[in-house]
Design a protein around this motif. Structure first.
Motif, PDB file in Angstrom:
ATOM      1  N   ILE A 228     -92.019  48.973  48.461  1.00  0.00           N
ATOM      2  CA  ILE A 228     -92.185  49.988  47.415  1.00  0.00           C
ATOM      3  C   ILE A 228     -91.727  51.347  47.929  1.00  0.00           C
ATOM      4  CG2 ILE A 228     -93.891  51.287  46.069  1.00  0.00           C
ATOM      5  CD1 ILE A 228     -95.516  48.687  45.861  1.00  0.00           C
ATOM      6  N   GLY A 229     -92.149  51.690  49.156  1.00  0.00           N
ATOM      7  CA  GLY A 229     -91.746  52.965  49.745  1.00  0.00           C
ATOM      8  C   GLY A 229     -90.243  53.082  49.890  1.00  0.00           C
ATOM      9  N   ALA A 230     -89.606  52.018  50.342  1.00  0.00           N
ATOM     10  CA  ALA A 230     -88.151  52.045  50.519  1.00  0.00           C
ATOM     11  C   ALA A 230     -87.436  52.248  49.183  1.00  0.00           C
ATOM     12  CB  ALA A 230     -87.689  50.749  51.187  1.00  0.00           C
ATOM     13  N   PHE A 231     -87.916  51.575  48.134  1.00  0.00           N
ATOM     14  CA  PHE A 231     -87.293  51.738  46.811  1.00  0.00           C
ATOM     15  C   PHE A 231     -87.519  53.150  46.256  1.00  0.00           C
ATOM     16  CE2 PHE A 231     -86.656  47.134  46.571  1.00  0.00           C
ATOM     17  CZ  PHE A 231     -85.436  47.088  45.900  1.00  0.00           C
ATOM     18  N   PHE A 232     -88.691  53.716  46.508  1.00  0.00           N
ATOM     19  CA  PHE A 232     -88.920  55.109  46.093  1.00  0.00           C
ATOM     20  C   PHE A 232     -87.953  56.046  46.816  1.00  0.00           C
ATOM     21  CE2 PHE A 232     -93.314  54.318  44.304  1.00  0.00           C
ATOM     22  CZ  PHE A 232     -93.030  54.869  43.057  1.00  0.00           C
ATOM     23  N   PHE A 233     -87.654  55.751  48.076  1.00  0.00           N
ATOM     24  CA  PHE A 233     -86.670  56.548  48.825  1.00  0.00           C
ATOM     25  C   PHE A 233     -85.298  56.448  48.158  1.00  0.00           C
ATOM     26  CE2 PHE A 233     -88.447  57.672  53.153  1.00  0.00           C
ATOM     27  CZ  PHE A 233     -87.926  58.961  53.147  1.00  0.00           C
ATOM     28  N   LEU A 234     -84.920  55.249  47.786  1.00  0.00           N
ATOM     29  CA  LEU A 234     -83.629  55.040  47.129  1.00  0.00           C
ATOM     30  C   LEU A 234     -83.553  55.828  45.826  1.00  0.00           C
ATOM     31  CD1 LEU A 234     -80.924  53.441  47.156  1.00  0.00           C
ATOM     32  CD2 LEU A 234     -82.104  51.664  45.855  1.00  0.00           C
ATOM     33  N   ILE A 235     -84.636  55.799  45.045  1.00  0.00           N
ATOM     34  CA  ILE A 235     -84.669  56.533  43.782  1.00  0.00           C
ATOM     35  C   ILE A 235     -84.600  58.038  44.036  1.00  0.00           C
ATOM     36  CG2 ILE A 235     -86.108  57.101  41.779  1.00  0.00           C
ATOM     37  CD1 ILE A 235     -87.279  54.219  42.054  1.00  0.00           C
ATOM     38  N   SER A 236     -85.386  58.506  44.998  1.00  0.00           N
ATOM     39  CA  SER A 236     -85.421  59.937  45.302  1.00  0.00           C
ATOM     40  C   SER A 236     -84.060  60.458  45.750  1.00  0.00           C
ATOM     41  CB  SER A 236     -86.468  60.205  46.397  1.00  0.00           C
ATOM     42  OG  SER A 236     -86.521  61.578  46.700  1.00  0.00           O
ATOM     43  N   ASP A 237     -83.431  59.731  46.677  1.00  0.00           N
ATOM     44  CA  ASP A 237     -82.135  60.170  47.195  1.00  0.00           C
ATOM     45  C   ASP A 237     -81.046  60.079  46.127  1.00  0.00           C
ATOM     46  OD1 ASP A 237     -83.211  60.754  49.627  1.00  0.00           O
ATOM     47  OD2 ASP A 237     -82.615  58.898  50.596  1.00  0.00           O
ATOM     48  N   SER A 238     -81.133  59.090  45.243  1.00  0.00           N
ATOM     49  CA  SER A 238     -80.158  58.969  44.156  1.00  0.00           C
ATOM     50  C   SER A 238     -80.292  60.143  43.180  1.00  0.00           C
ATOM     51  CB  SER A 238     -80.352  57.646  43.409  1.00  0.00           C
ATOM     52  OG  SER A 238     -80.150  56.542  44.266  1.00  0.00           O
ATOM     53  N   LEU A 239     -81.531  60.513  42.853  1.00  0.00           N
ATOM     54  CA  LEU A 239     -81.766  61.658  41.980  1.00  0.00           C
ATOM     55  C   LEU A 239     -81.272  62.952  42.622  1.00  0.00           C
ATOM     56  CD1 LEU A 239     -85.377  60.832  40.705  1.00  0.00           C
ATOM     57  CD2 LEU A 239     -83.292  60.898  39.311  1.00  0.00           C
ATOM     58  N   LEU A 240     -81.549  63.090  43.920  1.00  0.00           N
ATOM     59  CA  LEU A 240     -81.108  64.285  44.649  1.00  0.00           C
ATOM     60  C   LEU A 240     -79.594  64.404  44.630  1.00  0.00           C
ATOM     61  CD1 LEU A 240     -81.798  66.705  46.514  1.00  0.00           C
ATOM     62  CD2 LEU A 240     -81.643  65.115  48.451  1.00  0.00           C
ATOM     63  N   ALA A 241     -78.897  63.288  44.889  1.00  0.00           N
ATOM     64  CA  ALA A 241     -77.435  63.298  44.914  1.00  0.00           C
ATOM     65  C   ALA A 241     -76.865  63.612  43.535  1.00  0.00           C
ATOM     66  CB  ALA A 241     -76.923  61.948  45.410  1.00  0.00           C
ATOM     67  N   TYR A 242     -77.411  62.985  42.497  1.00  0.00           N
ATOM     68  CA  TYR A 242     -76.926  63.238  41.133  1.00  0.00           C
ATOM     69  C   TYR A 242     -77.141  64.697  40.756  1.00  0.00           C
ATOM     70  CZ  TYR A 242     -76.205  62.757  36.122  1.00  0.00           C
ATOM     71  OH  TYR A 242     -75.731  62.907  34.839  1.00  0.00           O
ATOM     72  N   ASN A 243     -78.318  65.216  41.079  1.00  0.00           N
ATOM     73  CA  ASN A 243     -78.638  66.601  40.729  1.00  0.00           C
ATOM     74  C   ASN A 243     -77.753  67.596  41.473  1.00  0.00           C
ATOM     75  OD1 ASN A 243     -80.645  68.645  39.529  1.00  0.00           O
ATOM     76  ND2 ASN A 243     -80.743  69.111  41.708  1.00  0.00           N
ATOM     77  N   LYS A 244     -77.462  67.304  42.732  1.00  0.00           N
ATOM     78  CA  LYS A 244     -76.684  68.249  43.546  1.00  0.00           C
ATOM     79  C   LYS A 244     -75.192  68.177  43.249  1.00  0.00           C
ATOM     80  CE  LYS A 244     -75.771  69.875  48.235  1.00  0.00           C
ATOM     81  NZ  LYS A 244     -76.028  71.279  47.859  1.00  0.00           N
TER      82      LYS A 244
END
Length: 230
Positions: free
Chosen positions: A176-192
């Motif tokens: 679960i933690g690893a998937f949350f990391f994937l979601i967080s980093d994907s959102l960060l990349a899209y936003n930036k």
């Protein structure tokens, strides 16, 4: 005496305070609470596990690099060096997580399950497609982002690879933690790189904090199903 319940409550106080700082744009609260995210989790590992074994030590070091990444990404966003240093810090942190997860995978000669193989293929497809989507917006950041996509995907894959090698609660929490990391980093990349999202900080930070929390919970509860402890 700080026990597991008290440390969990302390973490979620920091969690709520960090989100409050983003909602109210309170920089003082944000600068205080953001480093506390990983500091409280490191304290949890020390208090509850005494950093016993290679696995817990590697997760702890990964958290240290997460702390460095948090600090660098708090610094002025218009300075590209800070973003690169933050990216590098999290990359190194993920490498320590990968190294820890691999210890569990190597603890047994049991053959990889079909779920692991299928999920690995799906993750590779997602990461490749997401990178190709980002690529026109990346400019000089193409290589760093490509490397980061590969590492974060590998980290998620290996979190799934622990299933059957450790107790179910540890396997579930860390996946679960690893998937949350994937979601967080994907959102960060899209936003930036693509399009600024409304309330992006809330989404990125909430998923990031949950990612670190679940990885640490899985580390605390970890029991190898093989005889040898790493």
């Amino acid at each position: 005496m700080l026990n597991k319940t008290n440390l969990t409550i302390l973490f979620f106080i920091v969690f709520v305070a960090q989100l409050f700082s983003l909602l109210t744009e309170n920089e003082w609260v944000r600068f205080i609470t953001k480093p506390l995210i990983t500091i409280v989790l490191m304290l949890s590992l020390v208090m509850l596990n005494q950093l016993y074994g290679k696995f817990r030590k590697r997760i702890f070091i990964g958290l240290i690099f997460g702390l460095l990444g948090d600090v660098f990404l708090m610094l002025p966003a218009n300075h590209p060096s800070y973003f690169m240093l933050g990216l590098l810090s999290f990359l190194i942190g993920h490498l320590f997580y990968i190294s820890a997860f691999n210890l569990d995978i190597q603890s047994s000669t049991k053959k990889a399950s079909n779920v692991f193989l299928i999920s690995s293929i799906l993750l590779a497809i997602f990461s490749g497609a997401f990178f190709l989507y980002l690529r026109p917006y990346l400019g000089s950041m193409q290589i760093p982002v490509l490397i980061y996509c590969f590492i974060i995907s590998l980290m998620v894959m290996l979190s799934i690879g622990r299933w059957g090698k450790v107790d179910k609660s540890s396997a579930l929490f860390i996946t679960i933690g690893a998937f949350f990391f994937l979601i967080s980093d994907s959102l960060l990349a899209y936003n930036k790189f693509v399009l600024p999202l409304e309330n992006s900080g809330l989404y990125v930070m909430s998923t990031y904090m949950l990612a670190q929390f679940f990885i640490v919970q899985g580390t605390i509860s970890r029991v190898l199903l093989s005889k040898e402890e790493n």
